[in-house]
Design an enzyme around this catalytic site. Sequence first.
Site, PDB file in Angstrom:
ATOM      1  NE  ARG A 117      -2.912   0.681   3.692  1.00 56.46           N
ATOM      2  CZ  ARG A 117      -2.177   0.818   4.654  1.00 56.46           C
ATOM      3  NH1 ARG A 117      -1.645   2.137   4.095  1.00 56.46           N
ATOM      4  NH2 ARG A 117      -2.014  -0.408   5.856  1.00 56.46           N
ATOM      5  CE1 TYR A 137     -16.813  11.680 -15.361  1.00 58.77           C
ATOM      6  CE2 TYR A 137     -16.066  11.599 -13.331  1.00 58.77           C
ATOM      7  CZ  TYR A 137     -16.059  11.409 -14.311  1.00 58.77           C
ATOM      8  OH  TYR A 137     -17.299  10.307 -14.217  1.00 58.77           O
ATOM      9  CG  ASP A 142      -8.848  16.559 -14.873  1.00 59.69           C
ATOM     10  OD1 ASP A 142      -8.865  15.534 -15.950  1.00 59.69           O
ATOM     11  OD2 ASP A 142     -10.633  15.466 -14.037  1.00 59.69           O
ATOM     12  CE  LYS A 172     -12.453   7.992 -18.514  1.00 56.87           C
ATOM     13  NZ  LYS A 172     -13.004   9.149 -17.501  1.00 56.87           N
TER      14      LYS A 172
HETATM   15  C1  LIG Z   1     -13.286  10.132 -16.561  1.00 58.32           C
HETATM   16  C2  LIG Z   1     -12.377  10.790 -16.356  1.00 58.32           C
HETATM   17  C3  LIG Z   1     -12.191  11.448 -14.857  1.00 58.32           C
HETATM   18  C4  LIG Z   1     -13.227  10.141 -13.630  1.00 58.32           C
HETATM   19  O1  LIG Z   1     -11.924   9.507 -13.695  1.00 58.32           O
HETATM   20  P1  LIG Z   1     -11.677   7.490 -13.096  1.00 58.32           P
HETATM   21  O2  LIG Z   1     -10.784   6.928 -13.360  1.00 58.32           O
HETATM   22  O3  LIG Z   1     -13.120   7.417 -13.949  1.00 58.32           O
HETATM   23  O4  LIG Z   1     -12.774   7.928 -11.949  1.00 58.32           O
HETATM   24  C5  LIG Z   1     -12.672  12.708 -14.356  1.00 58.32           C
HETATM   25  N1  LIG Z   1     -11.415  13.486 -14.698  1.00 58.32           N
HETATM   26  C6  LIG Z   1     -12.270  13.707 -16.474  1.00 58.32           C
HETATM   27  C7  LIG Z   1     -12.326  14.631 -17.415  1.00 58.32           C
HETATM   28  C8  LIG Z   1     -12.060  11.867 -17.139  1.00 58.32           C
HETATM   29  O5  LIG Z   1     -12.950  12.229 -18.104  1.00 58.32           O
END
Ligand SMILES: *Cc1c(COP(=O)(O)O)cnc(C)c1O
Length: 370
Positions: A43, A95, A167, A192
Amino acid sequence: MKKETLAVMAGKTHQDASGAVMPPIYLSSTYRRDNDEGLVYSRLDNPNRQALETCVAALEGGGTGMAFASGMAAVVAVFQCLKPGDHVIVADDTYFGVREYLQTVMQRWGLNLDIVDTTQPEQVKQAIKSETRLIWTETPSNPMLKITDLAALATLARDHKIHLGVDATWATPMLQQSLQLGADIVVHSTTKYLGGHSDLTGGMVVLAEAHPFTESLRQIQTIGGAVPSAFDCWLLLRGIRTLSHRMRGHCDNARSVVDYLAGHPKVHAVHFPGLSSHPGHEIAARQMSDFGGMLSIQVRGGKEAAAKVASSTQLFQQATSLGGVESLIEHRAPVEGPDTPTPDDLIRISVGLEHIDDLLADLEQALSQS
Ligand SMILES: *Cc1c(COP(=O)(O)O)cnc(C)c1O
C-alpha cells in the site's frame, strides 16, 4: 529526452538476474526488512507503482507523480490537501463526478466553493477571496470541450498566491504540458488515454517541484490507501509506452470525423477545439500540440434524436468512458443526472483507432436513422 522517448523508456529501472527487458509484476504485498532502505508494504509503495510514477512525472516535465486507484481518487486526494474553511474556484464544465463530489462530500466537510466559467479569466479573478487556495479547471473540458487559458490563470494564481490545478485527462501530457504552462497540479484519469485500452481504472497527480502539498498528498495516498494494484500499474505503464503514437491516430481520426460532422445537416453544433470557429481555438492552438481525440455534437431533433443516433451506431460502441483504442459514443445528459448543465441533445464521441472510412460510414448510417 523528448516525450516520445520518455514514454517508451522512463521508469525502466528494474534489474533482475533474468535480464528481462520488460518489468515483472511484483504481486508481493510485503517486503523483507533486511534492508532498511527497501520497500515495506505494497500500500505504501511497490516497484510497479514507482516505475509508473516516475514515467508520468517525466512526461509532465518534472515534479512528483503519485498514482491512485481511479481518476476520482486522484482528484479527491488533491482536495483533501485543503482544510475546512478554504475556498476553491471550480470550472463550470468539469467532469460531473468532480462537481458532485465537491458539492456533497467536500461542502459538508467545510470547503467553500464557487463554480465559474474558467474560460473567462476575468470571472475567475472576481471570484477570488482571501480564503481562496485553489483554482480547479479542466481543459479541454468534459463534455463541452471548453478551452481554458492555463497561462492566463497561472498569472492570476501566482499574483494571489493560490494553486492552479488542472484535470488534463483529455489532453494527455503528449498534447499539453500543463506544468510548463503554469499549473502547479496536474491530474489525469489514467483510465482513459494513458491506459488506452479500456481495461483498467487509475488516476495520477503530478505536483510541481517542491510543491507544498507533496507531503500531505503522499500521506493521503499511502495512509488513505486509494492506490492502484501492482498489476494495474504494470498495465498502465504498458499502455503509456504507445501513448505518443496512439494520440497521433486519435487526433487524425477525430479531425476527419469533425470535418464530416461539421457539414452534416442533422448536426447543429460540433464542439471541437480544432475548428477555427471554436471560441477556444486560438488558445488551444497555442497551448496544445494537437486537438485530441474527443468531440461532442448536438443533433437536430432534441434528446430523442440524440438517443436514437447514439443507439444506432454499430462500430462506435454505446458506452461511457473514453480514450481507448475503440470508438465510443454516448448520449451524455442522462448519464450525468437531472441536475446536469449538459444539453440534452449532446452526444459525446471518443474517436478510436479504427480505419476512418469505417468510422464515417457508421456515423452516416446512424445519423440517417434519426
Ligand atoms: C473519466 C474522467 C474522470 C474520472 O476518472 P475515473 O478514472 O473514472 O475515476 C475525471 N476527469 C475527467 C476529465 C474524466 O474524463
